[in-house]
Design a protein around this motif. Structure first.
Motif, PDB file in Angstrom:
ATOM      1  N   UNK A   1       0.837  -1.210   0.000  1.00 29.32           N
ATOM      2  CA  UNK A   1       0.000   0.000   0.000  1.00 29.32           C
ATOM      3  C   UNK A   1       0.872   1.260   0.000  1.00 29.32           C
ATOM      4  N   UNK A   2       1.969   1.214   0.736  1.00 27.95           N
ATOM      5  CA  UNK A   2       2.899   2.343   0.732  1.00 27.95           C
ATOM      6  C   UNK A   2       3.490   2.511  -0.672  1.00 27.95           C
ATOM      7  N   UNK A   3       3.897   1.402  -1.258  1.00 29.67           N
ATOM      8  CA  UNK A   3       4.537   1.422  -2.573  1.00 29.67           C
ATOM      9  C   UNK A   3       3.600   1.992  -3.637  1.00 29.67           C
ATOM     10  N   UNK A   4       2.318   1.701  -3.525  1.00 34.80           N
ATOM     11  CA  UNK A   4       1.341   2.173  -4.505  1.00 34.80           C
ATOM     12  C   UNK A   4       0.884   3.607  -4.252  1.00 34.80           C
TER      13      UNK A   4
ATOM     14  N   UNK B   1      18.584  -7.799   4.433  1.00 33.32           N
ATOM     15  CA  UNK B   1      18.275  -9.167   4.846  1.00 33.32           C
ATOM     16  C   UNK B   1      17.357  -9.190   6.070  1.00 33.32           C
ATOM     17  N   UNK B   2      16.288  -9.973   5.974  1.00 37.50           N
ATOM     18  CA  UNK B   2      15.377 -10.167   7.086  1.00 37.50           C
ATOM     19  C   UNK B   2      14.232  -9.185   7.154  1.00 37.50           C
ATOM     20  N   UNK B   3      14.299  -8.088   6.398  1.00 37.02           N
ATOM     21  CA  UNK B   3      13.255  -7.067   6.484  1.00 37.02           C
ATOM     22  C   UNK B   3      12.008  -7.510   5.727  1.00 37.02           C
ATOM     23  N   UNK B   4      12.181  -8.216   4.628  1.00 40.46           N
ATOM     24  CA  UNK B   4      11.059  -8.713   3.842  1.00 40.46           C
ATOM     25  C   UNK B   4      11.538  -9.009   2.440  1.00 40.46           C
ATOM     26  N   UNK B   5      11.123 -10.131   1.834  1.00 40.44           N
ATOM     27  CA  UNK B   5      11.625 -10.488   0.508  1.00 40.44           C
ATOM     28  C   UNK B   5      11.252  -9.480  -0.573  1.00 40.44           C
ATOM     29  N   UNK B   6      10.168  -8.737  -0.342  1.00 43.91           N
ATOM     30  CA  UNK B   6       9.712  -7.755  -1.323  1.00 43.91           C
ATOM     31  C   UNK B   6      10.167  -6.338  -0.992  1.00 43.91           C
ATOM     32  N   UNK B   7      10.965  -6.175   0.065  1.00 42.64           N
ATOM     33  CA  UNK B   7      11.282  -4.836   0.563  1.00 42.64           C
ATOM     34  C   UNK B   7      12.170  -4.071  -0.409  1.00 42.64           C
TER      35      UNK B   7
ATOM     36  N   UNK C   1       8.768   3.357   2.262  1.00 43.05           N
ATOM     37  CA  UNK C   1       8.624   4.269   3.395  1.00 43.05           C
ATOM     38  C   UNK C   1       7.493   5.234   3.047  1.00 43.05           C
ATOM     39  N   UNK C   2       6.511   5.429   3.928  1.00 39.89           N
ATOM     40  CA  UNK C   2       5.372   6.282   3.561  1.00 39.89           C
ATOM     41  C   UNK C   2       5.740   7.709   3.181  1.00 39.89           C
ATOM     42  N   UNK C   3       6.775   8.250   3.837  1.00 38.31           N
ATOM     43  CA  UNK C   3       7.211   9.604   3.509  1.00 38.31           C
ATOM     44  C   UNK C   3       8.686   9.743   3.860  1.00 38.31           C
ATOM     45  N   UNK C   4       9.452  10.291   2.914  1.00 38.85           N
ATOM     46  CA  UNK C   4      10.887  10.493   3.100  1.00 38.85           C
ATOM     47  C   UNK C   4      11.181  11.984   3.264  1.00 38.85           C
ATOM     48  N   UNK C   5      12.221  12.258   4.033  1.00 41.18           N
ATOM     49  CA  UNK C   5      12.753  13.621   4.110  1.00 41.18           C
ATOM     50  C   UNK C   5      14.074  13.683   3.353  1.00 41.18           C
TER      51      UNK C   5
ATOM     52  N   UNK D   1       9.106  13.563   0.143  1.00 43.53           N
ATOM     53  CA  UNK D   1       8.565  12.850  -1.017  1.00 43.53           C
ATOM     54  C   UNK D   1       8.093  11.471  -0.568  1.00 43.53           C
ATOM     55  N   UNK D   2       7.338  10.794  -1.443  1.00 45.63           N
ATOM     56  CA  UNK D   2       6.819   9.466  -1.129  1.00 45.63           C
ATOM     57  C   UNK D   2       7.524   8.351  -1.890  1.00 45.63           C
ATOM     58  N   UNK D   3       8.532   8.712  -2.680  1.00 45.99           N
ATOM     59  CA  UNK D   3       9.269   7.724  -3.480  1.00 45.99           C
ATOM     60  C   UNK D   3      10.617   8.352  -3.816  1.00 45.99           C
ATOM     61  N   UNK D   4      11.699   7.568  -3.648  1.00 45.97           N
ATOM     62  CA  UNK D   4      13.032   8.112  -3.928  1.00 45.97           C
ATOM     63  C   UNK D   4      13.717   7.374  -5.081  1.00 45.97           C
ATOM     64  N   UNK D   5      12.941   6.623  -5.876  1.00 40.74           N
ATOM     65  CA  UNK D   5      13.530   5.845  -6.970  1.00 40.74           C
ATOM     66  C   UNK D   5      14.311   6.719  -7.943  1.00 40.74           C
TER      67      UNK D   5
END
Length: 262
Positions: free
Chosen positions: A13-16, A72-78, A84-88, A99-103
């Motif tokens: 949901x965060x990713x979308x 490692x360990x955070x989640x296979x899809x991470x 992250x819902x919101x980045x500074x 922003x909501x995405x740092x790609x």
């Protein structure tokens, strides 16, 4: 009533872009983490700062190599670029945007650190019957700058940031006992009572998050907070770095039970 979200579902949901707010109260039973992302030539000093200040900066995950987007360990899809819902965004110690995405700004020299969050021990407090005021009022936890100095490491220095939850004295004692079992997510509180004693002039004026009600007979209880690295970043002034927005955490697949000392 719909089933609670799993960490993977919330990250989706965060990713979308469906979820962009704070994560307190979501995904009961799983570790949440603060975020700091720095260029590799600043990473060793930041790691040392965290090691010297484990109370506000307990590391629960770190990228194995610069440029890694999964841990490692955070989640296979991470993916740290989207989950992250919101980045500074910071340049030379100054906040330049959220922003909501740092790609589109990700580079291969960035190193990600995940730092334990007090949201993880809120579950244990609720299980013991204690009210968490920011949850019951549907607000982000209140956070404050203090005069409690951190141990410096290279270019990183500054004072501790704390989160606050109000309790009656008998409940505060129980809260301290419970939180002491979770050193990887800040552990026991650092202060109880008079806010001025740790440099907080007005408890109703938060530096991050939202203010909450403090009822008659209740006292503020202050816990070390994973926003502390942001204060250190402001002091060190790296040319560029990325953090989470306060309250907007990475929700991991790590169970809280792994962090508890029984």
């Amino acid at each position: 009533m719909s089933a609670p979200l799993t960490p993977s579902q919330l990250r989706a949901r965060v990713r979308s872009g469906e979820h962009t707010g704070n994560t307190s109260g979501y995904c009961e039973g799983f570790v949440q983490a603060n975020v700091a992302i720095l260029p590799k030539d600043w990473a060793a000093e930041f790691l040392q700062f965290c090691q010297l200040n484990p109370k506000p900066c307990p590391i629960v995950g770190m990228a194995a190599q610069p440029g890694d987007t999964n841990i490692e360990g955070i989640g296979p899809d991470f993916d740290i670029r989207t989950d992250v819902p919101s980045y500074r965004l910071w340049k030379n110690g100054e906040l330049t945007g959220e922003v909501n995405d740092i790609s589109d700004i990700w580079t291969e020299d960035l190193v990600t650190f995940l730092i334990g969050c007090s949201f993880s021990f809120e579950e244990a407090l609720l299980a013991d019957g204690l009210e968490i005021r920011n949850l019951s009022e549907g607000r982000n936890v209140p956070m404050y700058n203090t005069n409690l100095a951190c141990r410096p490491a290279g270019r990183f220095h500054g004072n501790m940031v704390v989160s606050m939850r109000p309790f009656k004295p008998v409940d505060a004692i129980r809260m301290i006992q419970i939180c002491s079992r979770f050193p990887s997510v800040h552990g026991a509180p650092v202060h109880f009572g008079d806010p001025a004693a740790i440099g907080i002039a007005d408890i109703n004026q938060v530096d991050y998050g939202d203010s909450v009600t403090i009822n008659d007979g209740e006292y503020p209880v202050f816990t070390a907070c994973g926003v502390t690295p942001q204060a250190a970043i402001m002091a060190a002034k790296p040319p560029f770095c990325i953090t989470h927005s306060p309250g907007c955490m990475v929700v991991t697949d790590l169970p809280n039970s792994r962090l508890a000392i029984l």
